[in-house]
Motif scaffolding. Structure first.
Motif, short mmCIF file in Angstrom:
data_model
loop_
_atom_site.label_atom_id
_atom_site.label_comp_id
_atom_site.label_asym_id
_atom_site.label_seq_id
_atom_site.Cartn_x
_atom_site.Cartn_y
_atom_site.Cartn_z
N ARG A 278 0.82 -1.21 0.00
CA ARG A 278 0.00 0.00 0.00
C ARG A 278 0.86 1.27 0.00
NH1 ARG A 278 -3.57 -3.48 3.02
NH2 ARG A 278 -2.38 -3.12 4.93
N GLN A 279 1.98 1.23 0.74
CA GLN A 279 2.85 2.41 0.76
C GLN A 279 3.51 2.63 -0.60
OE1 GLN A 279 5.26 3.31 4.32
NE2 GLN A 279 4.57 1.36 5.15
N ILE A 280 3.98 1.54 -1.23
CA ILE A 280 4.61 1.68 -2.55
C ILE A 280 3.58 2.14 -3.58
CG2 ILE A 280 5.66 0.39 -4.45
CD1 ILE A 280 7.12 -1.29 -2.41
N ARG A 281 2.39 1.57 -3.54
CA ARG A 281 1.34 1.95 -4.51
C ARG A 281 0.93 3.41 -4.34
NH1 ARG A 281 -4.30 -0.52 -3.17
NH2 ARG A 281 -3.92 1.00 -1.49
N ASP A 282 0.78 3.85 -3.09
CA ASP A 282 0.24 5.18 -2.84
C ASP A 282 1.31 6.28 -2.82
OD1 ASP A 282 -2.16 3.86 -2.59
OD2 ASP A 282 -2.12 3.83 -0.40
N LYS A 283 2.52 5.94 -2.30
CA LYS A 283 3.55 6.98 -2.14
C LYS A 283 4.81 6.72 -2.95
CE LYS A 283 4.00 6.44 2.24
NZ LYS A 283 4.46 6.64 3.62
N GLY A 284 4.99 5.48 -3.38
CA GLY A 284 6.20 5.14 -4.11
C GLY A 284 7.38 4.78 -3.24
N THR A 285 7.26 5.01 -1.93
CA THR A 285 8.33 4.68 -0.99
C THR A 285 7.73 4.02 0.24
OG1 THR A 285 8.19 6.85 0.08
CG2 THR A 285 9.77 6.61 -1.73
N VAL A 286 8.61 3.45 1.08
CA VAL A 286 8.18 2.78 2.30
C VAL A 286 8.83 3.47 3.49
CG1 VAL A 286 8.16 0.62 3.59
CG2 VAL A 286 7.92 0.59 1.11
N SER A 287 8.00 3.86 4.46
CA SER A 287 8.50 4.47 5.69
C SER A 287 8.31 3.49 6.84
CB SER A 287 7.74 5.77 6.00
OG SER A 287 7.90 6.69 4.95
N ARG A 288 9.33 3.42 7.71
CA ARG A 288 9.26 2.54 8.87
C ARG A 288 9.60 3.32 10.14
NH1 ARG A 288 11.08 -1.17 5.09
NH2 ARG A 288 9.87 -3.09 5.03
N GLY A 289 9.03 2.84 11.22
CA GLY A 289 9.35 3.45 12.50
C GLY A 289 10.79 3.19 12.90
N TRP A 290 11.34 4.14 13.67
CA TRP A 290 12.75 4.05 14.08
C TRP A 290 12.87 4.46 15.54
CZ3 TRP A 290 16.74 8.31 14.09
CH2 TRP A 290 18.02 7.81 14.32
N LEU A 291 13.53 3.61 16.30
CA LEU A 291 13.78 3.89 17.72
C LEU A 291 15.18 4.45 17.93
CD1 LEU A 291 12.53 3.68 20.54
CD2 LEU A 291 13.39 1.34 20.68
N GLY A 292 16.16 3.89 17.20
CA GLY A 292 17.51 4.42 17.29
C GLY A 292 18.35 3.77 18.37
N VAL A 293 18.25 2.44 18.49
CA VAL A 293 19.08 1.72 19.45
C VAL A 293 19.70 0.50 18.78
CG1 VAL A 293 17.77 2.43 21.51
CG2 VAL A 293 17.10 0.36 20.26
N LEU A 294 20.84 0.08 19.26
CA LEU A 294 21.41 -1.20 18.89
C LEU A 294 21.13 -2.17 20.03
CD1 LEU A 294 24.86 -0.14 17.37
CD2 LEU A 294 22.71 -0.61 16.19
N ALA A 314 14.96 -7.24 25.14
CA ALA A 314 16.00 -6.78 24.22
C ALA A 314 16.92 -5.83 24.97
CB ALA A 314 15.38 -6.07 23.01
N LEU A 315 18.19 -6.20 25.06
CA LEU A 315 19.18 -5.40 25.79
C LEU A 315 19.69 -4.27 24.90
CD1 LEU A 315 21.10 -4.83 28.15
CD2 LEU A 315 22.60 -6.63 27.26
N VAL A 316 19.58 -3.05 25.38
CA VAL A 316 20.06 -1.89 24.63
C VAL A 316 21.57 -1.79 24.83
CG1 VAL A 316 19.94 0.61 24.35
CG2 VAL A 316 17.86 -0.69 24.88
N ALA A 317 22.32 -2.05 23.75
CA ALA A 317 23.78 -1.96 23.82
C ALA A 317 24.27 -0.57 23.51
CB ALA A 317 24.41 -2.97 22.85
N GLU A 318 23.52 0.18 22.69
CA GLU A 318 23.95 1.52 22.31
C GLU A 318 22.74 2.35 21.91
OE1 GLU A 318 26.89 3.68 19.00
OE2 GLU A 318 26.97 1.51 19.31
N VAL A 319 22.74 3.60 22.34
CA VAL A 319 21.71 4.56 21.94
C VAL A 319 22.33 5.52 20.95
CG1 VAL A 319 20.12 6.35 22.72
CG2 VAL A 319 20.55 4.35 24.17
N MET A 320 21.74 5.61 19.75
CA MET A 320 22.32 6.44 18.69
C MET A 320 22.08 7.92 18.96
SD MET A 320 21.32 4.22 15.32
CE MET A 320 21.83 2.50 15.17
N GLU A 321 23.08 8.70 18.63
CA GLU A 321 23.00 10.14 18.85
C GLU A 321 21.92 10.76 17.97
OE1 GLU A 321 25.97 14.06 18.68
OE2 GLU A 321 26.75 12.03 18.30
N GLY A 322 21.11 11.61 18.58
CA GLY A 322 20.05 12.29 17.84
C GLY A 322 18.84 11.43 17.55
#
Length: 492
Positions: A278-294, A314-322
């Protein structure tokens, strides 16, 4: 002369009764066996009607790719590069032309052809398949069950989920599949596939669901369906059906050491696939949620060191800057136990949960921090197109202080190394001998930033924390190795 007569003894009535009862018992056993076999045969699924009803919406996809810089020299290759990598090395060399009698090199470059499968999801001609089936193709032809061959154009792809959306513009009132719900699947239920393995059109194979929510190294955002349905090169992109005739997955990958089916196949859940479509059909791209952790898996030893009764989360090993996680106050060493009230059993459960969350929506995380559970609200961001990996820098020599408990020697982190890794403080391991550190997996050039959930900012911190370590349980050690943080377990 008198005659002699021989009398034959007749069986007693009791003996005759026992013989009759034995015969009846044997007959009863045989009838029971035949009846049970008939019941078992009737209980097995019959796929004939399901196949007849759904074959019309399954398509064979053939692609042609013109080599940009030379080619394999082999005309009519039935596999693309990704499928080719699943074959034994000798066949890879043969088909690529490195040892092929057909020759190779720029002078003999021939168009490369590959084939796969797909299925029609709308009567106006939208087709779903795998990205690796059509990747780099200059021409895409879709062949239907009625032998029509129609050109298709590529609407869009999503390499992260290995999905592609095609459009048949010349079709009219095309047959379509019925879309099911992969979330309703249960381990052990019957499923079947229709596809074109090795170019054999409309091959039907069947099996059961072996597992759900499988995470593979190449696609962290897809909770794959694992089956024992026979899938081979050419099946890629084809539908996986349940016994209601509904599509519940897209056959995508196999685990193999021989290049062929070995009983372990993986399919993209149709719930995730339709969201991508549905995202590709309607927008041409795919967006996904992002938390920003390893994150990493919580094993038994890590669970013990963090005070968990059993491995989970899930053990958070690193939190990405920003990142959204940093903005919400998540820290390395946090263990995510629940995401929006859904339990996180394995670390691989978390990425699909985050990826399905709409951008800008607030997610509620239950985490374990310092031995206590707490709730953190995070506003989910958009997954960046590409996250650059930091490259490690040489540790170099340093004349600072050193310490050698636990079988390892450490020094302050050189400024150049700290900048390249993005770390503040910590100590770098220069040597590891046999002992608790070596057994934990700590190696030279590792940068230690935390021990037993205590921050390590200097050599003095390192000495103080090590001196206070308990000797009756395992402790966690956070190290940064080759640009990525991981947690190890050390038993002093």
């Amino acid at each position: 002369m008198p005659s002699t007569m021989t009398e034959v003894a007749q069986p007693s009535p009791a003996f005759q009764m026992r013989r009759a009862l034995g015969a009846l018992l044997m007959l009863s056993v045989m009838m029971t066996v035949f009846w049970s076999q008939g019941v078992a045969a009737r209980s097995l699924p019959d796929f004939t009607e399901l196949v007849e009803e759904n074959s019309g919406a399954v398509v064979n996809i053939s692609t042609t790719t013109t080599p940009k810089n030379g080619g394999t020299g082999f005309h009519g290759l039935p596999f693309n590069e990704r499928q080719l990598e699943q074959l034994p090395e000798f066949f890879q060399d043969f088909f690529r032309g490195q040892q092929s009698p057909f020759g190779g090199g720029p002078g003999n470059a021939q168009p490369r052809r590959s084939m796969g499968s797909g299925f029609i999801v709308s009567s106006d001609g939208y087709v779903l398949t795998n990205n690796h089936v059509v990747e780099g193709a200059d021409e895409i032809i879709v062949r239907l069950n009625d032998r029509r061959e129609l050109p298709a154009r590529l609407v869009g792809t999503d390499p992260r989920s290995d999905m592609a959306v095609l459009k048949i513009d010349d079709g009219d009132d095309l047959p379509v599949v019925q879309i099911g719900r992969s979330r309703d699947l249960k381990v052990g239920e019957w499923v079947f596939a229709i596809g074109s393995p090795f170019g054999f059109d409309y091959t039907v194979t069947a099996g059961i669901v072996s597992a759900l929510g499988r995470s593979l190294p190449s696609e962290n955002y897809v909770p794959f369906i694992q089956t024992d349905v026979a899938i081979n090169p050419g099946n890629s992109g084809g539908p996986l059906f349940n016994l209601d005739g509904d599509v519940v997955g897209i056959n995508s990958q196999i685990y193999t050491r021989s290049g062929g089916f070995m009983g372990v196949s993986f399919a993209i859940p149709i719930d995730d696939a339709m969201s991508v479509f549905r995202q590709i059909r309607d927008k041409g791209t795919v967006s996904r949620g992002w938390l920003g952790v390893l994150i990493q898996e919580v094993n038994r030893d890590l669970a013990e060191s963090f005070g968990l009764k059993r491995p989970r989360g899930a053990l958070v090993a690193e939190v990405m800057e920003g990142s959204p996680a940093e903005a919400a106050g998540l820290q390395s060493g946090d263990i995510v136990l629940e995401y929006d009230d859904e339990e996180v059993q394995l670390s691989s459960d978390l990425p699909p949960m985050v990826g399905r969350t709409p951008i800008g929506e607030t997610a509620r995380l239950t985490i374990l921090r310092g031995g206590e559970e707490t709730v953190v609200d995070v506003e989910i961001g958009q997954l960046p197109e590409q996250s650059g990996a930091r490259q490690p820098a040489p540790a170099g020599e340093n004349s600072g202080s050193s310490a050698a408990p636990l079988g390892m020697t450490v020094k302050p982190v050189p400024a150049e190394l700290a900048d390249s890794l993005g770390v503040q403080g910590g100590v770098v391991v220069t040597d590891v001998a046999r002992g608790p550190a070596f057994e934990a997996g700590i190696r030279p050039r590792d940068v230690i930033t935390e021990i037993n959930r205590e921050k390590i900012a200097s050599i003095d911190d390192f000495r103080d924390v090590v001196a206070a370590l308990p000797d009756d349980r395992a402790v966690s050690v956070r190290v940064v190795r080759e640009g990525r943080a991981i947690y190890l377990v050390m038993k002093p």
